[in-house]
Design a protein around this motif. Structure first.
Motif, PDB file in Angstrom:
ATOM      1  N   UNK A  32      37.397  43.461  34.642  1.00 11.86           N
ATOM      2  CA  UNK A  32      36.628  42.687  35.894  1.00 11.86           C
ATOM      3  C   UNK A  32      37.182  43.108  37.110  1.00 11.86           C
ATOM      4  N   UNK A  33      36.312  43.420  38.124  1.00 11.37           N
ATOM      5  CA  UNK A  33      36.482  43.441  39.629  1.00 11.37           C
ATOM      6  C   UNK A  33      36.164  42.324  39.978  1.00 11.37           C
ATOM      7  N   UNK A  34      36.526  42.090  41.574  1.00 10.77           N
ATOM      8  CA  UNK A  34      35.888  41.049  42.132  1.00 10.77           C
ATOM      9  C   UNK A  34      34.301  40.940  42.534  1.00 10.77           C
ATOM     10  N   UNK A  35      33.978  42.189  42.366  1.00  8.88           N
ATOM     11  CA  UNK A  35      32.430  42.154  42.412  1.00  8.88           C
ATOM     12  C   UNK A  35      31.557  41.725  41.379  1.00  8.88           C
ATOM     13  N   UNK A  36      32.416  41.713  40.246  1.00 13.57           N
ATOM     14  CA  UNK A  36      31.730  41.091  38.939  1.00 13.57           C
ATOM     15  C   UNK A  36      31.627  39.501  39.062  1.00 13.57           C
ATOM     16  N   UNK A  37      32.245  39.002  39.848  1.00  9.80           N
ATOM     17  CA  UNK A  37      32.404  37.500  40.220  1.00  9.80           C
ATOM     18  C   UNK A  37      30.845  36.973  40.132  1.00  9.80           C
ATOM     19  N   UNK A  38      30.200  36.203  39.207  1.00  9.48           N
ATOM     20  CA  UNK A  38      29.065  35.994  38.971  1.00  9.48           C
ATOM     21  C   UNK A  38      28.745  34.944  38.261  1.00  9.48           C
ATOM     22  N   UNK A  39      27.451  34.485  38.029  1.00  6.42           N
ATOM     23  CA  UNK A  39      26.873  33.669  36.987  1.00  6.42           C
ATOM     24  C   UNK A  39      26.562  34.441  35.725  1.00  6.42           C
ATOM     25  N   UNK A  40      27.135  34.295  34.694  1.00  3.16           N
ATOM     26  CA  UNK A  40      26.649  35.070  33.224  1.00  3.16           C
ATOM     27  C   UNK A  40      25.854  34.054  32.457  1.00  3.16           C
ATOM     28  N   UNK A  41      24.675  34.446  32.292  1.00  3.48           N
ATOM     29  CA  UNK A  41      23.690  33.816  31.298  1.00  3.48           C
ATOM     30  C   UNK A  41      23.565  34.349  29.983  1.00  3.48           C
ATOM     31  N   UNK A  42      23.546  33.561  28.830  1.00  7.18           N
ATOM     32  CA  UNK A  42      23.178  33.850  27.577  1.00  7.18           C
ATOM     33  C   UNK A  42      21.825  33.202  27.172  1.00  7.18           C
ATOM     34  N   UNK A  43      21.084  34.083  26.387  1.00  7.76           N
ATOM     35  CA  UNK A  43      19.745  33.364  26.044  1.00  7.76           C
ATOM     36  C   UNK A  43      19.315  33.758  24.922  1.00  7.76           C
TER      37      UNK A  43
END
Length: 102
Positions: free
Chosen positions: A88-99
């Motif tokens: 992971x890079x800093x740019x991968x900082x995010x909300x990750x959703x599963x559905x």
């Protein structure tokens, strides 16, 4: 990351948050104990200020990801899955959703 999604009889639960340092792999877990045989798990990523973007899906086994690099794996009993971000890079900082999806 925090989300509870109800889709039919299937409920999805995720860990509230996860942290790592740049370049250190991290696993994001998703629980879906009531998943049906015909359903699959889809994962999305929402970067800050952006709309969610589809990453990949899995119905059984595992699948490689190229962007971001990693792997999506479904447990043998299909009651849980995990998204592994390998570098992971800093740019991968995010909300990750599963559905759960049919």
């Amino acid at each position: 990351f925090s989300l509870v999604v109800t889709a039919g009889r299937a409920q999805v639960q995720q860990d509230p948050s996860a942290e790592t340092t740049e370049g250190t792999g991290i696993s994001i877990n998703c629980s879906h104990p009531n998943i049906q045989p015909y359903e699959y798990i889809a994962w999305y990523r929402q970067l800050p200020g952006r709309s969610p973007v589809f990453l990949t899906f899995v119905q059984r086994g595992s699948k490689e990801l190229s962007d971001p690099p990693g792997q999506l794996s479904m447990a043998a009993d299909r009651r849980s899955s995990s998204l592994w971000l390998a570098r992971p890079r800093c740019g991968d900082s995010a909300v990750y959703y599963c559905a759960v999806s049919g």
